[in-house]
Write a protein that holds these residues in place. Structure first.
Motif, PDB file in Angstrom:
ATOM      1  N   VAL A   3      38.758  56.555 -55.930  1.00 19.65           N
ATOM      2  CA  VAL A   3      38.142  55.545 -55.063  1.00 19.65           C
ATOM      3  C   VAL A   3      38.029  54.236 -55.837  1.00 19.65           C
ATOM      4  CG1 VAL A   3      36.038  54.941 -53.790  1.00 19.65           C
ATOM      5  CG2 VAL A   3      36.771  57.339 -53.897  1.00 19.65           C
ATOM      6  N   TRP A   4      38.560  53.163 -55.274  1.00 19.43           N
ATOM      7  CA  TRP A   4      38.412  51.834 -55.877  1.00 19.43           C
ATOM      8  C   TRP A   4      37.697  50.908 -54.898  1.00 19.43           C
ATOM      9  CZ3 TRP A   4      40.548  49.074 -60.317  1.00 19.43           C
ATOM     10  CH2 TRP A   4      40.939  49.947 -61.331  1.00 19.43           C
ATOM     11  N   SER A   5      37.014  49.909 -55.452  1.00 19.27           N
ATOM     12  CA  SER A   5      36.311  48.930 -54.610  1.00 19.27           C
ATOM     13  C   SER A   5      36.794  47.521 -54.912  1.00 19.27           C
ATOM     14  CB  SER A   5      34.808  48.975 -54.884  1.00 19.27           C
ATOM     15  OG  SER A   5      34.281  50.213 -54.504  1.00 19.27           O
ATOM     16  N   ILE A   6      36.856  46.732 -53.850  1.00 18.60           N
ATOM     17  CA  ILE A   6      37.151  45.300 -53.979  1.00 18.60           C
ATOM     18  C   ILE A   6      35.901  44.550 -53.518  1.00 18.60           C
ATOM     19  CG2 ILE A   6      38.576  43.392 -53.129  1.00 18.60           C
ATOM     20  CD1 ILE A   6      40.742  45.533 -52.413  1.00 18.60           C
ATOM     21  N   VAL A   7      35.336  43.737 -54.403  1.00 20.00           N
ATOM     22  CA  VAL A   7      34.185  42.912 -54.023  1.00 20.00           C
ATOM     23  C   VAL A   7      34.697  41.480 -53.877  1.00 20.00           C
ATOM     24  CG1 VAL A   7      31.920  42.050 -54.723  1.00 20.00           C
ATOM     25  CG2 VAL A   7      32.538  44.442 -55.194  1.00 20.00           C
ATOM     26  N   VAL A  89      40.052  52.922 -50.661  1.00 13.61           N
ATOM     27  CA  VAL A  89      39.714  51.577 -51.127  1.00 13.61           C
ATOM     28  C   VAL A  89      38.575  51.046 -50.264  1.00 13.61           C
ATOM     29  CG1 VAL A  89      40.528  49.219 -51.488  1.00 13.61           C
ATOM     30  CG2 VAL A  89      42.087  51.136 -51.894  1.00 13.61           C
ATOM     31  N   LEU A  90      37.527  50.552 -50.920  1.00 15.78           N
ATOM     32  CA  LEU A  90      36.417  49.922 -50.198  1.00 15.78           C
ATOM     33  C   LEU A  90      36.520  48.423 -50.334  1.00 15.78           C
ATOM     34  CD1 LEU A  90      34.725  52.596 -51.813  1.00 15.78           C
ATOM     35  CD2 LEU A  90      33.470  51.971 -49.766  1.00 15.78           C
ATOM     36  N   VAL A  91      36.126  47.710 -49.285  1.00 19.13           N
ATOM     37  CA  VAL A  91      36.066  46.255 -49.352  1.00 19.13           C
ATOM     38  C   VAL A  91      34.634  45.842 -49.010  1.00 19.13           C
ATOM     39  CG1 VAL A  91      36.958  44.073 -48.472  1.00 19.13           C
ATOM     40  CG2 VAL A  91      38.481  46.065 -48.619  1.00 19.13           C
ATOM     41  N   HIS A  92      34.043  45.020 -49.877  1.00 18.92           N
ATOM     42  CA  HIS A  92      32.645  44.638 -49.681  1.00 18.92           C
ATOM     43  C   HIS A  92      32.462  43.144 -49.933  1.00 18.92           C
ATOM     44  CE1 HIS A  92      28.376  45.052 -49.351  1.00 18.92           C
ATOM     45  NE2 HIS A  92      28.151  44.700 -50.598  1.00 18.92           N
ATOM     46  N   ASP A  93      31.637  42.514 -49.097  1.00 13.87           N
ATOM     47  CA  ASP A  93      31.293  41.099 -49.265  1.00 13.87           C
ATOM     48  C   ASP A  93      30.241  40.948 -50.355  1.00 13.87           C
ATOM     49  OD1 ASP A  93      32.882  40.349 -47.086  1.00 13.87           O
ATOM     50  OD2 ASP A  93      31.215  40.543 -45.659  1.00 13.87           O
TER      51      ASP A  93
END
Ligand code: CTP
Ligand code: MG
Length: 206
Positions: A3-7, A89-93
């Motif tokens: 799991v990867w995240s993009i902030v 993949v997560l995308v978060h503000d």
């Protein structure tokens, strides 16, 4: 599943009057809240910043990249830095510092159970009116939040084929992906104006 995240933190904050993600909240920067949650909930974190800040040290992120002119462009820049073998993949503000760990876990779980995308949604509480029209049935609408989680192949395809939108789930839906709504959190508000930040400081200390 990795799991990867993009902030995404590359915006200029025009409605706020400056880059709100660097304001202080509860003893750290607004964006630090999201970086910490992302680091706890994923195997790697891509932080997307304004090109002028791309060389600044950000120890909580695995990778820092320069963003684009639009939010979708910034997500794409982040996605380019996510390893090819990441499955979720997560995308978060960065402008939403108050998303709970439970919410991060809920959207990840929804993708693990088969959705292409999982989106936090909250009911509309105010009466809703169409400008130039009448009152509409608010029960037919929700507002959506981040973090949004994706099967990585679905997010990559959506960004290749339907490149602009105010969120990423709408792009996945536009290319035929299955989008699941999960319970969002009323406290997980996006900071858009100085009043939003003032209200949040009132709730969790400045
Ligand atoms: N964002 C980004 N790159 C852009 C535009 C937005 O990474 N080119 C990020 C913002 O930093 C924010 C999130 O996307 O964390 C949600 O965007 P928004 O709240 O609209 O922030 P801004 O675009 O900075 O604010 P404004 O629209 O008022 O200029
Ligand atoms: Mg914006």
């Amino acid at each position: 599943m990795s799991v990867w995240s993009i902030v995404v933190a590359a915006g200029s904050g025009d409605r706020f009057g400056g880059p709100k993600q660097y304001e202080s909240l509860g003893g750290q920067r607004v964006l630090d809240w999201s970086l910490q949650a992302a680091a706890e909930c994923s195997d790697g974190v891509v932080l997307v910043v304004h090109p002028e800040r791309a060389a600044d040290p950000e120890p909580a992120a695995t990778v820092v990249v320069a963003g684009g002119d639009t939010r979708s462009g910034s997500v794409r820049a982040g996605l380019d830095a996510v390893p090819a073998d990441a499955e979720v993949v997560l995308v978060h503000d960065a402008a939403r510092p108050r998303a709970s760990r439970h919410l991060w876990a809920r959207v990840i779980e929804a993708v693990h159970t088969g959705a292409d995308a999982a989106v936090p949604a909250v009911p509309v509480v105010d009466t809703l009116r169409e400008i130039g029209g009448g009152t509409v049935d608010r029960d037919r609408f929700v507002t959506v939040q981040t973090p949004q989680a994706f099967r990585s192949s679905a997010l990559r395809r959506a960004h290749a084929e339907a490149p602009e939108g105010t969120d990423d789930a709408s792009l996945v839906e536009a290319v035929g992906g299955l989008v699941l709504l999960v319970d969002g959190e009323p406290a997980n508000r996006k900071i858009t104006t100085p009043q939003d930040l003032a209200a949040m400081r009132g709730m969790c200390g400045s």
